[in-house]
Write a protein that holds these residues in place. Structure first.
Motif, PDB file in Angstrom:
ATOM      1  N   TYR A   1      -0.842  49.547  48.914  1.00 33.59           N
ATOM      2  CA  TYR A   1      -1.060  48.662  47.770  1.00 33.59           C
ATOM      3  C   TYR A   1       0.183  48.611  46.872  1.00 33.59           C
ATOM      4  O   TYR A   1       0.577  47.531  46.403  1.00 33.59           O
ATOM      5  CB  TYR A   1      -2.273  49.127  46.962  1.00 33.59           C
TER       6      TYR A   1
ATOM      7  N   LEU B   1      -9.639  42.181  46.595  1.00 38.33           N
ATOM      8  CA  LEU B   1      -9.904  40.871  47.198  1.00 38.33           C
ATOM      9  C   LEU B   1     -11.272  40.801  47.852  1.00 38.33           C
ATOM     10  O   LEU B   1     -11.731  39.727  48.240  1.00 38.33           O
ATOM     11  CB  LEU B   1      -8.803  40.519  48.207  1.00 38.33           C
TER      12      LEU B   1
ATOM     13  N   ALA C   1      -6.668  49.203  43.932  1.00 38.88           N
ATOM     14  CA  ALA C   1      -6.229  48.455  45.096  1.00 38.88           C
ATOM     15  C   ALA C   1      -6.388  46.957  44.833  1.00 38.88           C
ATOM     16  O   ALA C   1      -6.545  46.531  43.679  1.00 38.88           O
ATOM     17  CB  ALA C   1      -7.006  48.904  46.332  1.00 38.88           C
ATOM     18  N   LEU C   2      -6.350  46.132  45.874  1.00 40.43           N
ATOM     19  CA  LEU C   2      -6.239  44.690  45.704  1.00 40.43           C
ATOM     20  C   LEU C   2      -7.449  44.037  45.047  1.00 40.43           C
ATOM     21  O   LEU C   2      -7.318  43.078  44.295  1.00 40.43           O
ATOM     22  CB  LEU C   2      -5.998  44.025  47.070  1.00 40.43           C
TER      23      LEU C   2
ATOM     24  N   MET D   1      -8.111  46.354  50.590  1.00 40.71           N
ATOM     25  CA  MET D   1      -8.741  45.125  50.105  1.00 40.71           C
ATOM     26  C   MET D   1      -9.738  45.388  48.984  1.00 40.71           C
ATOM     27  O   MET D   1     -10.097  44.488  48.229  1.00 40.71           O
ATOM     28  CB  MET D   1      -9.468  44.421  51.255  1.00 40.71           C
TER      29      MET D   1
ATOM     30  N   GLU E   1       1.162  40.791  47.391  1.00 35.94           N
ATOM     31  CA  GLU E   1      -0.127  40.748  46.707  1.00 35.94           C
ATOM     32  C   GLU E   1      -0.383  39.371  46.110  1.00 35.94           C
ATOM     33  O   GLU E   1      -1.480  38.810  46.247  1.00 35.94           O
ATOM     34  CB  GLU E   1      -0.183  41.795  45.599  1.00 35.94           C
TER      35      GLU E   1
ATOM     36  N   MET F   1       2.588  46.368  48.490  1.00 35.53           N
ATOM     37  CA  MET F   1       2.127  44.974  48.440  1.00 35.53           C
ATOM     38  C   MET F   1       2.471  44.357  47.090  1.00 35.53           C
ATOM     39  O   MET F   1       2.867  43.183  47.008  1.00 35.53           O
ATOM     40  CB  MET F   1       0.626  44.901  48.696  1.00 35.53           C
ATOM     41  N   ARG F   2       2.329  45.139  46.022  1.00 40.13           N
ATOM     42  CA  ARG F   2       2.672  44.656  44.683  1.00 40.13           C
ATOM     43  C   ARG F   2       4.185  44.525  44.524  1.00 40.13           C
ATOM     44  O   ARG F   2       4.686  43.506  44.039  1.00 40.13           O
ATOM     45  CB  ARG F   2       2.131  45.598  43.616  1.00 40.13           C
TER      46      ARG F   2
END
Length: 221
Positions: free
Chosen positions: A107, A159, A156-157, A136, A116, A110-111
């Motif tokens: 994560y 999503l 975390a994301l 996710m 992200e 991803m950021r």
């Protein structure tokens, strides 16, 4: 995006059929990008041979499914190159194949990489395994926190609106019992799935479907 969130990849015909159903063309005509980043953050699996085995399809059930092409998207490298060198590549790909490892490390990158922000706008199918699936969720739970992010927060994301406990009853992970999963779930603020390697969670347009030839359980908060 469409999500196929697995414990250990595409391990059986039911999960394979679910993946094929999510694609708009046959696997052999799909271009994929694999993301090994999570492996580097976990002391048991990377870096080294496990990252190589993931990328080459020797140790998983993601990269070796017969894609038209498979490229590597290494998130830790992306902040050092211009976006126009990688964003079009991601936008054009059919499938993202995301390795397991450490979910919070994944994560973080991803950021840092900008992926992200890009994910919600993609048409690709996202296929995760282990940490690649767990990322996710809104958070992963104390049981799975290994690598500590700079802000020290289990985040975390988000999503999807549920969390995952992978590798349920795995022979190499004797601590991953249903009792341990229940204790983990008690600390979560969202619905939480315990799932073994024969199970995946399919998410299309917000609709959640469990695909399984094995063992799983949903814990409600």
């Amino acid at each position: 995006m469409k999500f196929l969130l697995t414990s250990a990849g595409v391990k059986n015909n039911s999960i394979h059929d679910a993946l094929v159903n999510m694609l708009d063309k046959p696997i052999a005509k799909c271009n994929a990008l694999c993301i090994p980043t999570a492996l580097y953050g976990h002391p048991w699996v990377g870096p080294g041979i496990n990252a190589w085995n993931f990328i080459t399809g020797k140790s998983d059930h993601l990269v070796d499914l017969g894609w038209k092409s498979v490229g590597v998207l290494e998130l830790t490298a992306l902040p050092s190159i211009d976006e126009d060198r990688w964003v079009p590549l991601v936008r054009e790909t059919d499938v993202l194949l995301v390795a397991g490892g450490d979910a919070l490390y994944l994560y973080h990158w991803m950021r840092q990489s900008g992926l992200e922000a890009l994910l919600p706008s993609l048409d690709a199918v996202y296929v995760g395994m282990s940490a690649g699936s767990m990322v996710m969720a809104p958070n992963i739970g104390e049981y799975f926190v290994g690598w500590t992010p700079p802000n020290g927060v289990d985040e975390a994301l988000g999503l999807v609106d549920f969390a995952m406990f992978p590798y349920l009853d795995h022979e190499l992970l004797p601590g991953n019992t249903m009792a341990a999963a229940e204790k983990w779930a008690a600390g979560m603020q969202v619905p939480a799935y315990a799932m073994d390697d024969e199970t995946a969670i399919k998410v299309v347009d917000g609709e959640v479907e469990v695909v399984s030839e094995g063992n799983w359980k949903l814990f409600m908060p």
